[in-house]
Design an enzyme around this catalytic site. Structure first.
Site, PDB file in Angstrom:
ATOM      1  CB  SER A  43     -16.187  42.538   7.561  1.00  0.00           C
ATOM      2  OG  SER A  43     -16.354  41.562   7.034  1.00  0.00           O
TER       3      SER A  43
ATOM      4  CD  GLU B 276     -19.569  43.922   0.177  1.00  0.00           C
ATOM      5  OE1 GLU B 276     -19.495  43.422   1.239  1.00  0.00           O
ATOM      6  OE2 GLU B 276     -19.641  45.151   0.458  1.00  0.00           O
TER       7      GLU B 276
ATOM      8  CG  HIS C 119     -16.262  42.526   2.225  1.00  0.00           C
ATOM      9  ND1 HIS C 119     -17.421  42.479   2.911  1.00  0.00           N
ATOM     10  CD2 HIS C 119     -15.532  42.160   3.312  1.00  0.00           C
ATOM     11  CE1 HIS C 119     -17.400  42.392   4.199  1.00  0.00           C
ATOM     12  NE2 HIS C 119     -16.226  41.965   4.351  1.00  0.00           N
TER      13      HIS C 119
END
Lengths: 289, 303
Positions: free
Chosen positions: B148, B246, B276
């Site tokens: 991320s 996502e 995610h």
């Protein structure tokens, strides 16, 4: 050892590709050609040239490292089993090729391919743990290493891009793909109204979960706010005076509990039905004038 | 989709996504995440966690499989939108990555915004890499990785390593990275997948990105902040893994295109319907597959 390590790297590249392509079996005819070449590479190079060299190394290592005899023996046996498995899979892929309709056996073959990939990865990991990243260079004398490297096999086709393209064109093209879709489950066609409707249903279900999540958290907030309002109101009549406001808030929340999910459900139903609606006539063709 | 992934999606929708949609303070968000973190073990099974070789400005840990002393190093940057962190979750992820790739992990808890805006976290990442070199690890045995926001940070650090003339690592892995903070793409996955994404909501994305750059919007296009704008010549290969639903799907696609356009090498894996950060959820079967594929990528570039 450097050469063996490099061949493991090449093997990893091919295993990754097999994993992607096996999920496309039965849907994408191109997958069969790529898998056929990937298995041909494994059978013709890895199992014929790479593993016998590892076996020769392990046989010498067993002499100097008797403590590893059990593990090295198991690794050797797995080479033989792996070669048989790869040949069997290559044969099955060739069967799909000639059958032309790979729908029915595809699922079973796909599972077998994944099992082969998983087992080979696990095998390589153990080899690396026991031998490759140990102090293996110092376990044998220099003349022993010379004897082991005296007759090296032909170059690994994966080490040379031109050779790879010449011998395994489909595999080379697949390996060069910059974007891979992994484990696609969908058989949906973009224009298929049933598939689009199903997709709208999935999205609607997700929206509904979001809506209930929102209401749940709002409910917690409301309960906390109401409790604080009651607790902080001056006794004995303050809480009584606060009740109408609390009632109004709770009523608003209750109506949201009914209206929000209903709105989401209606919206979802509309989107599910939309693909079946007749296409809008374009005005020019409908207009005789 | 299997039931494990469906359950994870449902849970994430009811917790993390709701939290991101609601107007909650960073402190509240961190408290809520602390509570969620109890779902993950503090100590990964079969791995040692050590705190030696401290960094000057942030915490860092070694995560090492017990029966191994590998020379591959995975320098990992955790996610959390640059404002929060999930230490147990990330430690578990690094432990599984290390076991699969036969590597030792260096988990860097870089400084977070809003207390420490850019470039604090970025500099912590660089300091962690410099420390590995100073400790004698060969750069060609080091792989950067991040999840991320940590994926974006890893790419930013990779660019900075090249710009400073330091020896380059062997490869980089970006799991669902945040690579573009400009958010100027109207028809992007940020819009298309806003409802489909089970974990992330960008309802407060503007506030979060502003916190990271310390309120200076000019930084949004800085390549160390938004690596999708970087120049990747002479850099090692990068693997992207991202879920098809996502909101940050296009961050991976765009960054990979940019890498290829500027002379680098990038591979994108788009995983069907994965949420995610699924790589860190051990009960999802596809998490194991994703980790195995990352391990293969590591083996390919660090033979």
């Amino acid at each position: 050892m450097a050469r063996l390590r490099l061949e493991h790297a090449h093997l990893s590249r091919v295993l990754r590709e097999i994993e992607v392509q096996r999920a496309r079996l039965g849907r994408d005819p191109a997958a069969v050609a790529v898998l056929a070449e990937a298995l041909a590479y494994l059978v013709d190079y890895q199992h014929v040239h790479h593993h016998p060299r590892e076996d020769a190394l392990y046989q010498r290592l067993i002499v100097t490292r008797a403590d590893l005899a059990g593990e090295l023996g198991a690794l050797e046996r797995e080479h033989a089993g792996g070669a048989r498995q790869a040949r069997r899979l290559a044969h099955s892929i060739a069967g799909l090729h000639s059958a032309g309709t790979p729908e029915r056996p595809a699922a079973r073959l796909s599972r077998d391919l994944q099992r082969y990939v998983d087992e080979t990865r696990d095998h390589m990991r153990r080899e690396e743990r026991v031998v490759f990243h140990g102090d293996v260079e110092h376990w044998l004398a220099e003349e022993e290493w010379r004897a082991l490297t005296a007759c090296l096999p032909p170059d690994d086709p994966l080490a040379d891009a031109n050779e790879l393209r010449r011998r395994y064109p489909h595999l080379a093209a697949a390996l060069a793909e910059p974007v891979r879709e992994v484990l696609t489950r969908s058989r949906e066609m973009v224009g298929d109204p049933h598939a689009r409707s199903l997709s709208a249903l999935r999205e609607g279900a997700a929206d509904l979960v979001d809506a209930y999540g929102e209401l749940l958290h709002e409910g917690f907030d409301l309960a906390r706010a109401n409790a604080v309002a009651l607790w902080s109101a001056p006794w004995p009549f303050g809480p009584l005076a606060a009740l109408p406001e609390l009632g109004r808030r709770s009523y608003r929340y209750a109506t949201r509990c009914v209206s929000l999910p209903s709105r989401v459900a209606l919206d979802c139903a509309g989107r599910m039905l939309a693909p079946f609606a007749p296409p809008a006539d374009d005005a020019t063709s409908a207009d005789p004038g | 989709m299997n039931w494990q992934t469906t359950t994870a999606n449902l849970f994430a929708r009811l917790t993390i996504k709701q939290m991101m949609r609601r107007d909650v303070s960073i402190a509240t968000m961190r408290r809520a995440i602390d509570a969620l973190e109890r779902l993950f073990p503090r100590r990964p099974v079969d791995c040692e966690v050590a705190h030696d070789h401290a960094l000057a400005d942030c915490e860092a840990e070694w995560v090492r499989p017990r029966d191994l002393s590998p020379d591959r190093v995975l320098l990992h940057f955790p996610g959390g939108a640059y404002v929060v962190r999930f230490p147990n979750f990330e430690r578990g992820l690094v432990a599984r990555l290390c076991r699969a790739a036969q590597a030792r992990g260096r988990l860097v808890f870089y400084r977070l915004a809003p207390e420490h805006p850019f470039p604090a976290g970025h500099e912590d990442g660089l300091a962690a890499y410099r420390q590995l070199l100073d400790l004698g690890f060969a750069p060609q045995r080091i792989v950067l990785s991040g999840l991320s926001a940590g994926g974006g940070l890893a790419l930013g650090v990779l660019l900075a390593i090249r710009d400073r003339g330091w020896p380059l690592p062997a490869a980089a892995i970006a799991m669902s990275p945040l690579t573009d903070l400009t958010d100027t793409h109207v028809d992007s996955s940020r819009v298309r997948n806003a409802r489909r994404d089970a974990v992330l909501s960008l309802a407060h994305g503007e506030e979060l990105r502003s916190m990271y750059v310390g309120g200076d919007p000019a930084l949004y296009t800085h390549p160390y902040v938004s690596p999708a704008f970087g120049d990747y010549h002479d850099l090692p290969p990068v693997l992207f893994q991202v879920g098809s639903t996502e909101v940050m799907l296009d961050d991976s696609r765009r960054a990979a295109s940019r890498i290829r356009a500027t002379g680098g090498s990038a591979e994108v894996e788009i995983w069907d319907g994965m949420p995610h950060g699924w790589q860190g959820l051990p009960f999802i079967p596809d998490a194991g597959r994703a980790i195995e594929r990352i391990a293969d990528f590591v083996r390919i570039h660090v033979p």
